[in-house]
Design an enzyme around this catalytic site. Structure first.
Site, PDB file in Angstrom:
ATOM      1  N   ASN A   1      19.068 111.149  88.563  1.00  0.00           N
ATOM      2  CA  ASN A   1      18.191 111.318  89.735  1.00  0.00           C
ATOM      3  C   ASN A   1      16.705 111.183  89.412  1.00  0.00           C
ATOM      4  OD1 ASN A   1      18.514 113.844  88.428  1.00  0.00           O
ATOM      5  ND2 ASN A   1      17.753 114.895  90.231  1.00  0.00           N
TER       6      ASN A   1
ATOM      7  N   GLU B   1      21.861 122.719  82.821  1.00  0.00           N
ATOM      8  CA  GLU B   1      21.080 122.703  84.068  1.00  0.00           C
ATOM      9  C   GLU B   1      21.927 121.965  85.086  1.00  0.00           C
ATOM     10  OE1 GLU B   1      18.327 124.287  84.358  1.00  0.00           O
ATOM     11  OE2 GLU B   1      18.012 124.718  82.243  1.00  0.00           O
TER      12      GLU B   1
ATOM     13  N   CYS C   1      17.687 118.110  92.261  1.00  0.00           N
ATOM     14  CA  CYS C   1      18.458 119.356  92.202  1.00  0.00           C
ATOM     15  C   CYS C   1      17.740 120.493  92.931  1.00  0.00           C
ATOM     16  CB  CYS C   1      18.703 119.731  90.749  1.00  0.00           C
ATOM     17  SG  CYS C   1      17.163 119.840  89.823  1.00  0.00           S
TER      18      CYS C   1
ATOM     19  N   GLU D   1      15.024 125.925  80.519  1.00  0.00           N
ATOM     20  CA  GLU D   1      14.162 124.939  79.881  1.00  0.00           C
ATOM     21  C   GLU D   1      12.710 125.347  80.151  1.00  0.00           C
ATOM     22  OE1 GLU D   1      15.681 121.298  81.698  1.00  0.00           O
ATOM     23  OE2 GLU D   1      16.838 120.929  79.878  1.00  0.00           O
TER      24      GLU D   1
HETATM   25  P1  NAD Z   1      26.931 114.058  86.046  1.00  0.00           P
HETATM   26  O1  NAD Z   1      27.379 115.415  85.650  1.00  0.00           O
HETATM   27  O2  NAD Z   1      27.927 113.144  86.642  1.00  0.00           O
HETATM   28  O3  NAD Z   1      26.323 113.271  84.813  1.00  0.00           O
HETATM   29  C1  NAD Z   1      25.219 113.750  84.068  1.00  0.00           C
HETATM   30  C2  NAD Z   1      25.273 113.142  82.685  1.00  0.00           C
HETATM   31  O4  NAD Z   1      26.424 113.641  82.007  1.00  0.00           O
HETATM   32  C3  NAD Z   1      25.398 111.622  82.672  1.00  0.00           C
HETATM   33  O5  NAD Z   1      24.652 111.097  81.595  1.00  0.00           O
HETATM   34  C4  NAD Z   1      26.890 111.424  82.440  1.00  0.00           C
HETATM   35  O6  NAD Z   1      27.211 110.193  81.851  1.00  0.00           O
HETATM   36  C5  NAD Z   1      27.188 112.576  81.487  1.00  0.00           C
HETATM   37  N1  NAD Z   1      28.596 112.999  81.440  1.00  0.00           N
HETATM   38  C6  NAD Z   1      29.537 112.876  82.402  1.00  0.00           C
HETATM   39  N2  NAD Z   1      30.735 113.348  81.945  1.00  0.00           N
HETATM   40  C7  NAD Z   1      30.509 113.792  80.684  1.00  0.00           C
HETATM   41  C8  NAD Z   1      31.349 114.387  79.686  1.00  0.00           C
HETATM   42  N3  NAD Z   1      32.642 114.600  79.886  1.00  0.00           N
HETATM   43  N4  NAD Z   1      30.790 114.725  78.514  1.00  0.00           N
HETATM   44  C9  NAD Z   1      29.469 114.507  78.287  1.00  0.00           C
HETATM   45  N5  NAD Z   1      28.648 113.919  79.172  1.00  0.00           N
HETATM   46  C10 NAD Z   1      29.155 113.573  80.359  1.00  0.00           C
HETATM   47  O7  NAD Z   1      25.696 114.271  87.007  1.00  0.00           O
HETATM   48  P2  NAD Z   1      24.898 113.169  87.805  1.00  0.00           P
HETATM   49  O8  NAD Z   1      25.758 112.720  88.952  1.00  0.00           O
HETATM   50  O9  NAD Z   1      24.357 112.165  86.843  1.00  0.00           O
HETATM   51  O10 NAD Z   1      23.653 114.014  88.344  1.00  0.00           O
HETATM   52  C11 NAD Z   1      23.652 114.715  89.548  1.00  0.00           C
HETATM   53  C12 NAD Z   1      23.849 116.200  89.303  1.00  0.00           C
HETATM   54  O11 NAD Z   1      22.852 116.671  88.405  1.00  0.00           O
HETATM   55  C13 NAD Z   1      23.681 117.018  90.558  1.00  0.00           C
HETATM   56  O12 NAD Z   1      24.693 117.995  90.595  1.00  0.00           O
HETATM   57  C14 NAD Z   1      22.326 117.682  90.364  1.00  0.00           C
HETATM   58  O13 NAD Z   1      22.157 118.899  91.052  1.00  0.00           O
HETATM   59  C15 NAD Z   1      22.307 117.884  88.904  1.00  0.00           C
HETATM   60  N6  NAD Z   1      20.936 118.061  88.431  1.00  0.00           N
HETATM   61  C16 NAD Z   1      20.558 119.298  88.006  1.00  0.00           C
HETATM   62  C17 NAD Z   1      19.253 119.517  87.581  1.00  0.00           C
HETATM   63  C18 NAD Z   1      18.788 120.861  87.099  1.00  0.00           C
HETATM   64  O14 NAD Z   1      17.745 120.922  86.475  1.00  0.00           O
HETATM   65  N7  NAD Z   1      19.519 121.932  87.350  1.00  0.00           N
HETATM   66  C19 NAD Z   1      18.342 118.447  87.578  1.00  0.00           C
HETATM   67  C20 NAD Z   1      18.776 117.211  88.027  1.00  0.00           C
HETATM   68  C21 NAD Z   1      20.080 117.019  88.442  1.00  0.00           C
END
Ligand code: NAD
Length: 478
Positions: free
Chosen positions: A149, A247, A281, A459
């Protein structure tokens, strides 16, 4: 067609399998780049490079690390337009917004370069018996995994403190938005970051990402992404006693009391609901409005949304760009259908758009819904798109009960001119971050993170420096 490569040991390398993934430009719905489909063998090569680089990087004088990290920041600044264009084409966001995010990406390096210079060890005197001092030592090789994002903004938010604290890094940006991290590899070499200190492995979460989490030599995982992925990562990493910072998702309340400065509340709420297509997020997706001002606030919000331009990300006037990927686009539209099934009334938006010149892109009109019970699925699950729900409330107690009703607890905004209420609500709300009469006002020294299913760990500032170091106590008897 752009063909990206992994950045391992200071060089760009194809994945060992030779396999690539197609990556799409969301505004056009066309293939934009080919991304290495890396696996455990690439992660192993990255780990070996990082491990070999660690002794020298750990012992590099703080002033020298400071200079290199600042040079990276300068190069992000001087390549700002290139980064912003790459990010916009990869992610779908407006270019003007990507440019703003690049300022923060550079700032992440500057901030942690300075923080590392001031991160002093503690000492505890035991009067005439002895003295303790606590060394904060880097962990070794750490893993950083980031989402799509805010690609470079969040990627650098992790790797900058990890490097500043003296670790070497094996990282994986999202497979949907790898381009800006790829460019960062070039910049790190130019800035003089020694080979192997930062390694960037591209690919899917369940292969490249999973291999980072499973690697026994990688001591900590800093992850930002979805709650389901976070739970899985925790289940793999916990038996290995890895340090974890997770996060995760949010379903943030934005609570507007009748005594608030409504002009400011509405203006900021438009931003906090729809900036980056609502794909932040921290976006407020449940807008709780006190009954006396419900109709006024609702009408102002709908009017403002009706003036927002959706479409061409390169146009300065565009407020809503494209949704990051086809699956996510369908997911968000699916939630709009669900909202209708649950009895929601669509006040504006509620449909896909095909702006002129971008007919094959993945655009969704900014959407405001009302009439949903606070505990229905639409109001409980993270949609992560340009969709918000308006919920009326009468009393402070009711607002608090509704706000705390989800499994998430990342951020919230409270709008009121009553100072006592603001403090009481801030203390009672189940959330890692509380904004009073503002949203996304950030000081990088403050702790950042969520409670409940929004994650564990924090963080920012010293929290990040503590996460990326281990304390070792040394006790000397006199
Ligand atoms: P996601 O969990 O699908 O992917 C995030 C990352 O994790 C990607 O690089 C992905 O390739 C990797 N990943 C996926 N499966 C994995 C596994 N089994 N092992 C290791 N890595 C793996 O999330 P997304 O769709 O990319 O992002 C959106 C989500 O992120 C939303 O839920 C959003 O709220 C959250 N988000 C949270 C914050 C925060 O600071 N709390 C900030 C931004 C986004």
């Amino acid at each position: 067609m752009i063909q990206l490569q992994n950045y391992i040991n200071g060089s760009f390398e194809p994945p060992k399998s030779g396999a690539y993934l197609e990556n799409f430009e969301p505004a056009k719905g066309e293939v934009f780049s080919m991304v290495p489909n890396s696996g455990p063998e690439d992660v192993e090569a990255a780990y070996q490079a990082a491990w070999a680089a660690f002794p020298a990087w750990k012992n590099t004088p703080a002033e020298e690390k400071f200079k290199i990290l600042n040079r990276i920041a300068e190069l992000i600044d001087s390549n700002r337009n290139r980064f912003a264009e790459a990010e916009s084409r990869d992610q779908g966001k407006p270019v003007w917004l990507a440019k703003n995010e690049m300022v923060r990406a550079a700032q992440n390096f500057r901030f942690f370069a300075t923080a590392a210079m001031q991160f002093a060890s503690e000492s505890h005197s035991m009067e005439d018996r002895g003295i303790n001092y606590t060394l904060r030592q880097p962990l070794g090789v750490v893993g950083c995994i980031s989402p799509w994002n805010l690609p470079l903004y969040l990627y650098t938010w992790k790797i900058a403190p990890a490097l500043a604290a003296g670790n070497c890094v094996v990282s994986k940006p999202s497979e949907f938005t790898p381009y800006s991290a790829y460019i960062l590899g070039e910049i790190c070499t130019e800035a003089g970051l020694p080979a192997g200190v930062l390694n960037i492995v591209h690919g899917l979460g369940n292969s490249a990402g999973q291999a980072i989490v499973e690697h026994p030599g990688i001591k900590a995982i800093s992850f930002t992404g979805g709650t389901v992925t976070g739970k899985h990562i925790a289940s793999v990493a916990a038996p290995m006693f890895k340090k974890l910072s997770l996060e995760l998702g949010g379903k943030n309340p934005n609570i507007i009391f009748a005594d608030a400065d409504l002009e400011k509340a509405v203006k900021t709420t438009i931003n906090s609901s729809f900036l980056n297509q609502g794909e932040i997020c921290l976006c407020g997706s449940r807008i709780l409005i006190q009954k006396q001002v419900y109709e006024t606030v609702k009408n102002k919000l709908v009017d403002a949304v009706n003036q927002m331009k959706t479409g061409n990300p390169a146009d300065e006037k565009t407020r809503i760009g494209a949704i990051v990927s086809k699956p996510h686009y369908h997911k968000v539209l699916g939630y709009i259908d669900l909202a209708k099934e649950e009895g929601g009334n669509i006040l504006t938006g509620g449909k896909a758009l095909d702006p002129e010149g971008f007919e094959n892109g993945w655009f969704i009109a900014p959407t405001i819904i009302e009439g949903l019970p606070y505990d229905c699925r639409t109001n409980q699950e993270e949609i992560f798109g340009p969709v918000v729900s308006l919920i009326p409330f009468e009393t402070e107690e009711e607002a608090l009960q509704m706000a705390n009703s989800t499994n998430y607890g990342l951020a919230c905004s409270i709008w009121t001119s009553d100072l006592n209420r603001a403090h009481k609500m801030a203390a009672a709300i189940e959330s890692g971050i509380v904004w009073i009469n503002c949203w996304l006002l950030r000081d990088l020294r403050t702790p950042f993170g969520g409670v409940k299913q929004s994650g564990v760990g924090r963080e920012g500032g010293w929290e990040a420096m503590r996460f990326f170091t281990d304390p070792k106590n040394v006790c000397i008897a006199f």
